[in-house]
Design an enzyme around this catalytic site. Sequence first.
Site, PDB file in Angstrom:
ATOM      1  N   GLY A  31       0.818  -1.210   0.000  1.00 19.16           N
ATOM      2  CA  GLY A  31       0.000   0.000   0.000  1.00 19.16           C
ATOM      3  C   GLY A  31       0.844   1.249   0.000  1.00 19.16           C
ATOM      4  N   HIS A  37       4.453   2.304  -8.046  1.00 16.61           N
ATOM      5  CA  HIS A  37       3.540   1.152  -8.025  1.00 16.61           C
ATOM      6  C   HIS A  37       2.650   1.155  -9.270  1.00 16.61           C
ATOM      7  CE1 HIS A  37       4.113   1.673  -3.517  1.00 16.61           C
ATOM      8  NE2 HIS A  37       4.445   0.412  -3.688  1.00 16.61           N
ATOM      9  N   GLY A 147       9.324  -4.050  -8.424  1.00 21.29           N
ATOM     10  CA  GLY A 147      10.162  -2.909  -8.795  1.00 21.29           C
ATOM     11  C   GLY A 147      11.648  -3.217  -8.598  1.00 21.29           C
ATOM     12  N   LYS A 149      13.706  -1.093  -7.710  1.00 17.54           N
ATOM     13  CA  LYS A 149      14.205  -0.306  -6.573  1.00 17.54           C
ATOM     14  C   LYS A 149      14.608  -1.241  -5.441  1.00 17.54           C
ATOM     15  CE  LYS A 149      13.366   3.056  -3.145  1.00 17.54           C
ATOM     16  NZ  LYS A 149      12.911   2.192  -2.056  1.00 17.54           N
ATOM     17  N   SER A 185       9.394   6.188  -3.307  1.00 19.09           N
ATOM     18  CA  SER A 185       9.242   5.233  -2.212  1.00 19.09           C
ATOM     19  C   SER A 185       8.130   5.711  -1.298  1.00 19.09           C
ATOM     20  CB  SER A 185      10.548   5.166  -1.421  1.00 19.09           C
ATOM     21  OG  SER A 185      10.317   4.576  -0.152  1.00 19.09           O
ATOM     22  N   ARG A 187       8.261   5.638   1.681  1.00 19.81           N
ATOM     23  CA  ARG A 187       8.898   6.263   2.853  1.00 19.81           C
ATOM     24  C   ARG A 187       9.228   7.736   2.622  1.00 19.81           C
ATOM     25  NH1 ARG A 187      11.158   2.153   6.431  1.00 19.81           N
ATOM     26  NH2 ARG A 187      10.590   0.145   5.573  1.00 19.81           N
TER      27      ARG A 187
END
Length: 284
Positions: A31, A37, A147, A149, A185, A187
């Site tokens: 999420g 995403h 991903g 990443k 991200s 974050r």
Amino acid sequence: MMIVRSVAELRAMVAAWRRAEEIVGVVPTMGALHAGHLSLVEAAKGACDRVIVTIFVNPKQFNNPEDLAKYPRTEERDAELLGPHGVDVVFAPPASEVYPEGFATKVSVAGLGDPLCGAHRPGHFDGVATVVTKLFGMTNADRAFFGEKDWQQLQIVRRLVKDLNLPVEITGCPTLRDPDGVAMSSRNGRLSPEDRAKACVLPRAMQDAAAAIASGGTAAEALASARTAILEAGFAEVEYLELRAAEDLAPLERPDRPARIFAAAWLGGVRLIDNIAVPEMSPA
Ligand code: PAF
């Protein structure tokens, strides 16, 4: 777009799609969705007839309870974001559906899970490998999209799929970056505006190191300069900054096979990770 919470309901839907010979894709997420995403969803849409997005903040991959508590949970907004992207189902199970009473199995990928994030987040990749294996079992998807990443995670998922003969094809999708080069991200939203402005030093320093290494400089020197630049910009700590082989993550002195620079660094209480390719050196 349906939101489904039980494995039984999900399986019934997927079984019907499979009877109609439709190719089913899954995009596993925790999420707090962003454009990165959505690019995975677009890749899945392009390669599959049906797309499932899973949203599950997996407690087993958090070694730090505070980090788990702080992880953003934005399901309503996530559903709104996914709406226009032609997703068929959002699978957002409660923890009790994923880990019912008595759950006792762990999937652990030896070797690949040990360095980099594995060395700093004990148990993290066992949690990832366990939940991803379960999500493949629950969704019965033909194709799954991850991903780049999280490069180490991607390599671990590829390994476990091969080792366990799971009938799912893995696609890695390029990292999406903000205009200043910062990897997208979930974050990043936790950074203050001041720290967000400093975050671009991480990818820049990595790019400079990659260029120095590609033109014959030693990895040790290039990475030491990058570390200094990152700390001088105001990062609190560089957890790791390393040159490693892209496939098996072996440490490298020089990019004599496909290689990447991997980094994790703390800024304003937020742990950022990134990785970039280093151009391969031709043999002397
Ligand atoms: O990359 C993530 O968001 C998570 O690690 C994943 C793959 C969804 C497993 O929880």
